[in-house]
Design an enzyme around this catalytic site. Structure first.
Site, short mmCIF file in Angstrom:
data_model
loop_
_atom_site.label_atom_id
_atom_site.label_comp_id
_atom_site.label_asym_id
_atom_site.label_seq_id
_atom_site.Cartn_x
_atom_site.Cartn_y
_atom_site.Cartn_z
N PRO A 9 2.30 5.38 10.72
CA PRO A 9 2.73 6.54 9.96
C PRO A 9 2.95 6.23 8.44
CG PRO A 9 4.31 5.46 11.67
CD PRO A 9 3.11 4.83 11.82
N ASN A 10 2.62 7.46 7.99
CA ASN A 10 2.88 7.53 6.35
C ASN A 10 1.66 6.80 5.59
OD1 ASN A 10 5.24 8.97 6.57
ND2 ASN A 10 6.12 7.36 7.16
N ARG A 17 1.64 8.29 -2.33
CA ARG A 17 3.04 7.72 -1.90
C ARG A 17 3.59 6.57 -2.66
NH1 ARG A 17 3.83 4.28 3.60
NH2 ARG A 17 6.22 4.28 3.59
N TYR A 22 3.21 1.07 -3.33
CA TYR A 22 2.13 0.68 -2.42
C TYR A 22 0.72 1.09 -3.21
CZ TYR A 22 5.61 1.52 1.03
OH TYR A 22 6.76 1.34 1.84
N ASN A 73 -1.10 -2.51 10.23
CA ASN A 73 -0.22 -2.24 9.52
C ASN A 73 0.82 -1.02 10.03
OD1 ASN A 73 1.80 -1.60 7.54
ND2 ASN A 73 0.54 -1.37 5.75
N ALA A 76 6.46 2.14 9.02
CA ALA A 76 8.02 1.94 9.60
C ALA A 76 8.22 1.49 10.89
CB ALA A 76 8.85 3.18 9.32
N HIS A 79 9.49 -1.81 12.26
CA HIS A 79 11.06 -2.13 12.22
C HIS A 79 11.71 -1.98 13.37
CE1 HIS A 79 9.76 -3.25 8.35
NE2 HIS A 79 9.53 -1.97 7.89
N ASP A 86 5.67 -4.16 22.65
CA ASP A 86 5.14 -4.30 24.12
C ASP A 86 3.82 -3.90 24.46
OD1 ASP A 86 7.81 -4.83 24.84
OD2 ASP A 86 8.25 -2.87 25.82
N GLU A 97 -0.44 -8.91 11.72
CA GLU A 97 0.50 -8.00 11.15
C GLU A 97 0.45 -7.86 9.72
OE1 GLU A 97 4.59 -8.79 11.97
OE2 GLU A 97 5.40 -7.22 10.58
N HIS A 99 1.12 -5.96 5.74
CA HIS A 99 2.11 -5.04 4.66
C HIS A 99 1.57 -4.99 3.50
CE1 HIS A 99 4.73 -4.42 8.33
NE2 HIS A 99 4.53 -5.73 8.42
N LEU A 100 1.51 -3.87 2.84
CA LEU A 100 1.13 -3.89 1.53
C LEU A 100 2.37 -4.47 0.72
CD1 LEU A 100 -0.07 -0.41 1.80
CD2 LEU A 100 -1.13 -2.11 0.64
N SER A 101 3.55 -3.99 0.68
CA SER A 101 4.65 -4.57 0.17
C SER A 101 5.18 -5.89 0.83
CB SER A 101 5.61 -3.50 -0.03
OG SER A 101 6.23 -3.29 1.31
N ARG A 106 12.71 -6.57 0.31
CA ARG A 106 12.95 -5.16 0.19
C ARG A 106 14.32 -4.62 0.75
NH1 ARG A 106 8.16 -1.08 1.53
NH2 ARG A 106 9.63 0.29 0.45
N ARG A 110 14.25 -3.21 6.32
CA ARG A 110 12.68 -3.84 6.37
C ARG A 110 12.46 -5.17 6.66
NH1 ARG A 110 10.05 1.23 4.44
NH2 ARG A 110 11.40 1.96 2.96
C1 DQA Z 1 4.77 -1.00 5.02
C2 DQA Z 1 6.07 -1.32 4.88
C3 DQA Z 1 6.98 -0.61 5.72
O1 DQA Z 1 8.36 -1.11 5.48
C4 DQA Z 1 7.03 0.81 5.56
O2 DQA Z 1 7.52 1.61 6.47
C5 DQA Z 1 5.35 1.29 5.44
C6 DQA Z 1 4.68 0.46 4.90
C7 DQA Z 1 3.75 -1.55 4.09
O3 DQA Z 1 2.53 -1.80 4.05
O4 DQA Z 1 4.36 -2.50 2.94
O5 DQA Z 1 5.26 2.39 5.74
O6 DQA Z 1 4.24 -1.37 6.18
#
Ligand code: DQA
Length: 147
Positions: A9-10, A17, A22, A73, A76, A79, A86, A97, A99-101, A106, A110
Site C-alpha cells: 500500500p501507498n 508522496r 521516499y 516492500n 505499512a 508493521h 503467515d 524485505e 524499505h526505501l527509508s 523513524r 515503524r
Molecule cells: C516503507 C516504510 C513503511 O514504514 C511505510 O509505511 C511505507 C514505506 C519504506 O519503503 O520505507 O509505506 O516501507
C-alpha cells in the site's frame, strides 16, 4: 531466473508522496531502473493497495513453480500484518524485505517489522537502491542453494 518484486500500500504514490522521505522517483521509474540493471533476469512487478491481493500474488508465484524468490516492500503492512507474515511463512521460496527509508531511524511504530522474522533478510534505508540490493541478496541465496 524469475523474481517477483512486490510492493504494498501507498507505494503507487512514490514520486508524489513525502518526497523528502521516499525520494522523487515513481514506482515505474524504480521498476524500470531495476529491470535495466538486471537484464539477465526476468523481473515481474506487482503493486497493490490491497493486502489480500498481495497474499494471492505470493501464493500464485509459489504455485507457479518458476519463481526463485520475492523482493517485497510491504509498506505499512510491514508493521502489523500477521496475515502477510503467515503468507510468507506458508511459501517455500525466499523473500527479502526491503524499505526505501531506514525504518529503524523513524517513528517507534515503524521500528517493528512483523515480517522480518520470516524473511531471509532485511534491507532498509538506501532509497531505490534497497530494491537493487534486495535482488542481489536474493540471487546470493538462490546461487548458494543451487551450488
Ligand atoms: C516503507 C516504510 C513503511 O514504514 C511505510 O509505511 C511505507 C514505506 C519504506 O519503503 O520505507 O509505506 O516501507
Amino acid at each position: 531466473m524469475t523474481i517477483l518484486v512486490l510492493n504494498g500500500p501507498n507505494l503507487s504514490r512514490l514520486g508524489k508522496r513525502e518526497p523528502e522521505v521516499y525520494g522523487r522517483q515513481t514506482l515505474d521509474d524504480i521498476n524500470r531502473e531495476l529491470a535495466n540493471s538486471f537484464p539477465e533476469l526476468s523481473l515481474e512487478f506487482f503493486q497493490s493497495e490491497d493486502e489480500g491481493k498481495l497474499l494471492e500474488k505470493l501464493f500464485q508465484v509459489e504455485d507457479q513453480g518458476s519463481f526463485c524468490g520475492v523482493v517485497i516492500n510491504a509498506g505499512a503492512l510491514t508493521h502489523y500484518s500477521i496475515a502477510l507474515r503467515d503468507a510468507i511463512s506458508a511459501i517455500t521460496i525466499p523473500v527479502v524485505e526491503v524499505h526505501l527509508s531506514n525504518i529503524y531511524a523513524r517513528e517507534e511504530f515503524r521500528r517493528k517489522s512483523v515480517i522480518s522474522e520470516v524473511c531471509a533478510g532485511v534491507i532498509s534505508g538506501f532509497g531505490a537502491n534497497s530494491y537493487h540490493l534486495g535482488v542481489r541478496a536474493l540471487l546470493g541465496i538462490v546461487r548458494k542453494a543451487t551450488l
